[in-house]
Each structure stands twice: as structure tokens, then as C-alpha cells.
Design a protein around this motif. Structure first.
Motif, mmCIF file in Angstrom:
data_model
loop_
_atom_site.group_PDB
_atom_site.id
_atom_site.type_symbol
_atom_site.label_atom_id
_atom_site.label_comp_id
_atom_site.label_asym_id
_atom_site.label_seq_id
_atom_site.Cartn_x
_atom_site.Cartn_y
_atom_site.Cartn_z
ATOM 1 N N PRO A 104 0.849 -1.238 -0.139
ATOM 2 C CA PRO A 104 -0.059 0.032 -0.024
ATOM 3 C C PRO A 104 0.670 1.256 0.214
ATOM 4 C CG PRO A 104 -0.026 -1.327 2.105
ATOM 5 C CD PRO A 104 0.288 -2.148 1.211
ATOM 6 N N ALA A 105 2.167 1.208 0.317
ATOM 7 C CA ALA A 105 2.798 2.459 0.489
ATOM 8 C C ALA A 105 3.464 2.700 -0.926
ATOM 9 C CB ALA A 105 4.083 2.332 1.421
ATOM 10 N N LEU A 106 3.461 1.488 -1.876
ATOM 11 C CA LEU A 106 4.099 2.056 -3.090
ATOM 12 C C LEU A 106 2.808 1.878 -4.252
ATOM 13 C CD1 LEU A 106 6.936 -0.938 -3.029
ATOM 14 C CD2 LEU A 106 7.197 1.515 -2.701
ATOM 15 N N ALA A 107 1.941 1.352 -3.926
ATOM 16 C CA ALA A 107 0.754 1.334 -5.102
ATOM 17 C C ALA A 107 0.573 2.493 -5.519
ATOM 18 C CB ALA A 107 -0.224 0.499 -4.497
ATOM 19 N N PRO A 108 0.261 3.406 -4.809
ATOM 20 C CA PRO A 108 -0.153 5.008 -5.108
ATOM 21 C C PRO A 108 0.828 5.307 -6.175
ATOM 22 C CG PRO A 108 -0.597 4.777 -3.021
ATOM 23 C CD PRO A 108 0.166 3.518 -3.135
ATOM 24 N N ALA A 109 1.956 5.250 -5.927
ATOM 25 C CA ALA A 109 3.132 5.928 -6.764
ATOM 26 C C ALA A 109 3.166 5.207 -8.237
ATOM 27 C CB ALA A 109 4.359 5.915 -6.191
ATOM 28 N N TRP A 110 2.849 3.839 -8.162
ATOM 29 C CA TRP A 110 3.260 3.012 -9.245
ATOM 30 C C TRP A 110 2.034 2.573 -10.090
ATOM 31 C CZ3 TRP A 110 7.981 1.776 -11.320
ATOM 32 C CH2 TRP A 110 9.096 2.204 -10.527
ATOM 33 N N LEU A 111 0.768 2.361 -9.515
ATOM 34 C CA LEU A 111 -0.265 1.691 -10.282
ATOM 35 C C LEU A 111 -0.551 2.422 -11.140
ATOM 36 C CD1 LEU A 111 -2.132 -0.500 -7.612
ATOM 37 C CD2 LEU A 111 -0.820 -1.278 -9.515
ATOM 38 N N PRO A 112 -0.954 3.927 -11.267
ATOM 39 C CA PRO A 112 -1.461 4.680 -12.174
ATOM 40 C C PRO A 112 -0.634 4.430 -13.637
ATOM 41 C CG PRO A 112 -1.748 5.876 -10.035
ATOM 42 C CD PRO A 112 -0.745 4.801 -9.595
ATOM 43 N N GLY A 113 0.710 4.590 -13.548
ATOM 44 C CA GLY A 113 1.490 4.460 -14.730
ATOM 45 C C GLY A 113 1.687 3.342 -15.172
ATOM 46 N N VAL A 114 1.330 2.253 -14.211
ATOM 47 C CA VAL A 114 1.340 0.485 -14.796
ATOM 48 C C VAL A 114 0.022 0.335 -15.511
ATOM 49 C CG1 VAL A 114 1.231 -1.620 -13.982
ATOM 50 C CG2 VAL A 114 2.944 -0.200 -12.894
ATOM 51 N N LEU A 115 -1.145 0.942 -15.035
ATOM 52 C CA LEU A 115 -2.218 0.790 -15.781
ATOM 53 C C LEU A 115 -2.594 1.611 -16.634
ATOM 54 C CD1 LEU A 115 -4.434 0.105 -12.595
ATOM 55 C CD2 LEU A 115 -3.619 -1.623 -14.228
#
Length: 549
Positions: A157-168
Motif C-alpha cells: 500500500p505504500a508503493l501502489a499509489p506511486a506505481w499503479l497509475p503508470g502501470v495501468l
């Protein structure tokens, strides 16, 4: 499409006229001409995505098919240093590769499962991947890993906000820059080391905590897929904790390049448009994902997703080879008749068509199981994933070689598609665990999750009474599950029997149930033969070929 493709227009050379040769097979709809796929999409709950698949089918049989040749004729090149002597470890790709990646990204092959919150999302995405794999399988690898990384990132949860938008994101951004400066991000994977191979618990890469929620990794990875990715899911030994899972970015948090040293790119048999590498980490910055010491449990969902794509990839290669064989056989005339109408050739093509349909039927059924709609689906996915991965991927090389033979010497020439399909065909049986690993995972699932056995048998019971050969085969399979003394040495035979039973159960209950009956008659009635064309599909042989393409 007409039963017979018109002959190539004649060209006069100095010594002869060129005739009795097929036309180039370009600019066709790879979805609309694939009745088994169209029906599987609807059967497994993805009919709402038929328009998406139809659009990508036109791309697959047109632009992607052409791009695939260029991307494979110009493989990636490692650029270790810039012109000033600075270490950069970047990979230079041909523009055709980037265009293939952009097409996959634009059509959400990397994300549709996660962005469409409705039943059938995994099924539609799987159909798209099946189409893509037929004509450029190398770019399917980074697309697959980016897709499969999403469930793992959600454990952080600490990493997902920074990475998931770009990944998706549906934008493809190949530039090597820090993730905050990019429109789209891709994720690679690194598990295998020299001394352990599939035994990842033997990994020696070490992770040392820095005290600020970061770790420094030192070690190596023997197979490090898609080294141009923006980050990687890796495993490393954490002191006093055991094997943990980490996100390893290409760029450190201070904006400098991370210490991921690419030692070389693999010179591979197939998958040549894609880059695979050997790397070393020297105090490379990473972030732990999940519980310390539970690295395998954390990464296992990513592994499952990539195994599904292995099934789809192999089924796609089989399909592409079949299409080439049918197209050639319709255009070529020998001994006074079209090759497709010659009895022995017709029997071979019909046998191949039957095998191809069974492969995509099982792969698409597994895609629905991966959606995890209820306990039955979850347990079925747990057991049938290694079974399906073992059998479909195991079947591909012999299948492609038989289809290649249908073209004679033309199937062996690099200007055509067949040699690339043949080189690619063994890959998926090796990637994400070779055959023995899959069979052992099947046995592990049976031992640890008795409910998975119940789910598989329930899936087969739904087709009981539809074919006597099927019923007898299922009785024998159920007994083999109880024969613990024969395991694990007999695990391959069990996996094959289970895969064929699942394929038969799907086809027997499908709209074209006559295909299921033929499958049972030719695959389950007696020992059968490993050679295609021995099985007799009778007066339905021409129907199978017409249905296939």
C-alpha cells in the motif's frame, strides 16, 4: 472466406511462369476468422468484449503481422555506456518493436483485467493476448509481466499509489527516465539465479535494510526478463527473515540510476524481439513487498497470471501455424486437386484443427477461473493451472512442426512465418516452470488443497453421460488421483489425462458439441498416436478445417 484461396497471379520469369503458389496472407481479421475463439469468448462470459477483439483481430492479421517480421529481423542491442563513458545499461530496440508494444498497450493487453470491473474482463483480455501472441510473441513477454505485477503491487500500500497509475496507463513510454516523469510504466521480473534455477529458495541475492523503509540488494539474476522495464519484482534473502519479495526500480529515489548492471543479453532460440538478460546488483535500492520471509507466497499470484499467459501464448502459436498450413493447402494443387482436398493432408489438417480448438478452449476456461467468482473457480484455477500449462505448452512444438511440414520446404525458409513460430514454440513450456515443475505443482495442489481435486472432478462431472469414452477416461483419472504409490513418477501421465479430460468436458458442452465428440473419439478412445493425421475425423474433417479458418 472461400474454401479455396485463389492461386497467386502468374509472374513470368526468364525460364518459367510462377504459378500454383499461395498469395501472401496479410490483412485478414484474426478474430472473425477464428470460430473456436469467437465461441469461447462468448461461452466464458466475455461476449461484451467482442468488438474489442474484432478490432484487434484486424490489427493482428494486418499491421502486427507485418511489424512482427521487422521486430524479429532486428533484435535488441545492449548499450552499456554512453559516448562519454557513463554506464547506462539501456537496450536499443527497432521501431517495429516499439510499435508492437504501443499497440498492445493502447488496447489494454497489460491492464484490462484490472481496469474493467466486470465479469469477463480476464476472459476478454486473454482473447486479446491470444491474438497478439500469434504474430509477435516477443512483445507479449513484457506485456504479460506488467499485467501480472498488479496483484503483487497491491500488497504494497505504500508503493501502489506511486506505481499503479503508470502501470495501468494505456500509454506506452519507452524512454529511460525516473517513473514520475513518464506517461506509462512497465514491470519486469527476476527470480532465477545460476545455482538454483526453479529452486528459488536457493537464491543467494542478499537484501540489507537501510533503516528508511528501503533495502540494498547485492547479487545476481541469471534470467532477468525485459531489462528495459521501469521496475522489477525480484526475490532476495533477507537476514533473519528468509526469502522476501522486493520492488527494484530502474532509478533510485535520489534520481540516479539504480545499480542494476546488465552483464549481457541472452542469445535466445526464440522470443528474439524481446530482451532477456543476466544482471548483477551492487547495493541496488529496493522496497520490500509483503511480509518478510514470505517472498514466494507474495509473488505466487504473479506467477499464476504468467502461467495463464503461457497457455494463451502456446495456443496462439498453434493457431498461427494452423492458419498458415490451411492457407497454403487451399492454394496449392497437387496430383490434380487442391492439397486441402487430398485425403491424407485433409486428415492431418483436421487433426491439427481439433488440437488447436481444444487448446484455446482450455486456456479461455482457465481465464474465467482466474476471475475467482466463487470457491469452485478459485480451487479449479489452483489445480488446473499447472495441468493446463504443462499440456498446452508441451503440445506446441510438435504441433507447429507438423503444420510446418504441411508447407514442405517453404515452411523452413526464414522469409515466411513458420520458422519463427517453430523457434518460439518451446519457450512457454520452459518459462515459469518447465514440465516437471508443473507436474509437481499439480501434486502439491492435490495434497494441500483437497478442495481443488473436488472442483476439477465437479467440472468433469458436468459433462458425464455425454460420451462413453469420456466417462471411462474420467473414471480412470479419478482412480489415478488415489494411487499415491505411483506418484510422483506418474505425474506427467496424470497431468496429460487431466488436461484432456478438461478439454473434452468443455468441448462436449459447447454449442458445436460434435467437436467434443470427435475429440473424445480421437483422444480418449484407446492409446491413440503421437503423430498427427493418424486419428480419423471421418466425414467431419472438412468441417473442422472450414471451422478453423
Amino acid at each position: 472466406m472461400d474454401h479455396h484461396t485463389p492461386l497467386r497471379p502468374r509472374h513470368r520469369l526468364v525460364t518459367h511462369e510462377v504459378s500454383n503458389q499461395p498469395t501472401e496472407l496479410f490483412d485478414f481479421n484474426a478474430f472473425a476468422t477464428d470460430a473456436p475463439l469467437v465461441e469461447a469468448l462468448a461461452r466464458e462470459g466475455g461476449d461484451w468484449g467482442a468488438g474489442r477483439c474484432d478490432a484487434y483481430g484486424r490489427i493482428a492479421g494486418g499491421e502486427l503481422l507485418r511489424l512482427g517480421f521487422a521486430a524479429n529481423e532486428h533484435p535488441p542491442r545492449l548499450v552499456s555506456f554512453d559516448r562519454f563513458g557513463g554506464r547506462i545499461d539501456e537496450v536499443d530496440f527497432h521501431p517495429a518493436y516499439h510499435r508492437c508494444m504501443a499497440l498492445a498497450r493502447e488496447h489494454e493487453l497489460h491492464s484490462l483485467t484490472w481496469t474493467q470491473e466486470r465479469p469477463g474482463a480476464q476472459v476478454v483480455r486473454s482473447a486479446l493476448c491470444y491474438l497478439h501472441n500469434q504474430y509477435e510473441a516477443g512483445t507479449a513477454c513484457p506485456t504479460t509481466m506488467t499485467h501480472a505485477a498488479v496483484p503483487v503491487l497491491r500488497h504494497a500500500p505504500a508503493l501502489a499509489p506511486a506505481w499503479l497509475p503508470g502501470v495501468l496507463s494505456s500509454e506506452y513510454d519507452p524512454d529511460c527516465r525516473p517513473p514520475g516523469e513518464k506517461r506509462g510504466l512497465s514491470i519486469g521480473m527476476g527470480m532465477t539465479e545460476k545455482q538454483g534455477g526453479s529452486d528459488v529458495r536457493a537464491n543467494t541475492t542478499r537484501a540489507v535494510a537501510t533503516g528508511d523503509d528501503r533495502h540494498h540488494l547485492t547479487g545476481h539474476k541469471w534470467f532477468f526478463s525485459a531489462p528495459m522495464s521501469d521496475a522489477f519484482i525480484v526475490l532476495a534473502q533477507e537476514d533473519d527473515e528468509g526469502l522476501s519479495c522486493f520492488l527494484l526500480p530502474r532509478w533510485r529515489s535520489d534520481g540516479q540510476r539504480n545499480a542494476i548492471n546488465v552483464m549481457q543479453l541472452k542469445d535466445k532460440l526464440g522470443d528474439r524481439a524481446n530482451a532477456s538478460s543476466e544482471v548483477e546488483f551492487v547495493d541496488a535500492e529496493a522496497h520490500r513487498i509483503g511480509v518478510p520471509g514470505r517472498g514466494v507466497a507474495t509473488i505466487i499470484e504473479m506467477v499464476g497470471q504468467t502461467r495463464l499467459d503461457c497457455m494463451l501464448g502456446s495456443a496462439g502459436l498453434m493457431r498461427a501455424a494452423l492458419v498458415q498450413a490451411i492457407h497454403h493447402s487451399r492454394a496449392r494443387h497437387v496430383f490434380g486437386a487442391a492439397l486441402v482436398d487430398q485425403p491424407l493432408q485433409q486428415r492431418v489438417l483436421a487433426d491439427l484443427a481439433l488440437e488447436s480448438e481444444a487448446a484455446i478452449a482450455l486456456a479461455m476456461r482457465m481465464a474465467r477461473a482466474f476471475e475467482g467468482g466463487d470457491e469452485h473457480e478459485q480451487q479449479l484455477a489452483r489445480l488446473a493451472t499447472p495441468i493446463g500449462k504443462y499440456w498446452i505448452c508441451r503440445s506446441a512444438p510438435a504441433f507447429v512442426n507438423e503444420a510446418q511440414e504441411c508447407l514442405g520446404g517453404a515452411g523452413y525458409v526464414e522469409t515466411g512465418l513458420m520458422p519463427r513460430l517453430f523457434r518460439q514454440s518451446p519457450l512457454n513450456s520452459i518459462w515459469e516452470g518447465a514440465g516437471n515443475v508443473q507436474c509437481l505443482d499439480m501434486l502439491r495442489a492435490l495434497a494441500r488443497s483437497p478442495a481443488s481435486r473436488d472442483a476439477l472432478l465437479a467440472e468433469l462431472d458436468a459433462a458425464r453421460g455425454l460420451n462413453r469414452h469420456f466417462d471411462t477416461h474420467c473414471d480412470r483419472l479419478a482412480r489415478s488421483f488415489d494411487d499415491a504409490a505411483a506418484l510422483p513418477a506418474a505425474a506427467r501421465a496424470m497431468a496429460e489425462d487431466a488436461a484432456k479430460a478438461l478439454q473434452a468436458a468443455i468441448l462436449l458442452r459447447a454449442d458445436a458439441d460434435w467437436v467434443g465428440a470427435l475429440f473424445c473419439d480421437t483422444r480418449l478412445a484407446g492409446p491413440g498416436s503421437r503423430a498427427y493425421g493418424v486419428a480419423d475425423c471421418g466425414d467431419r474433417a472438412a468441417d473442422l478445417i472450414a471451422r478453423a479458418f
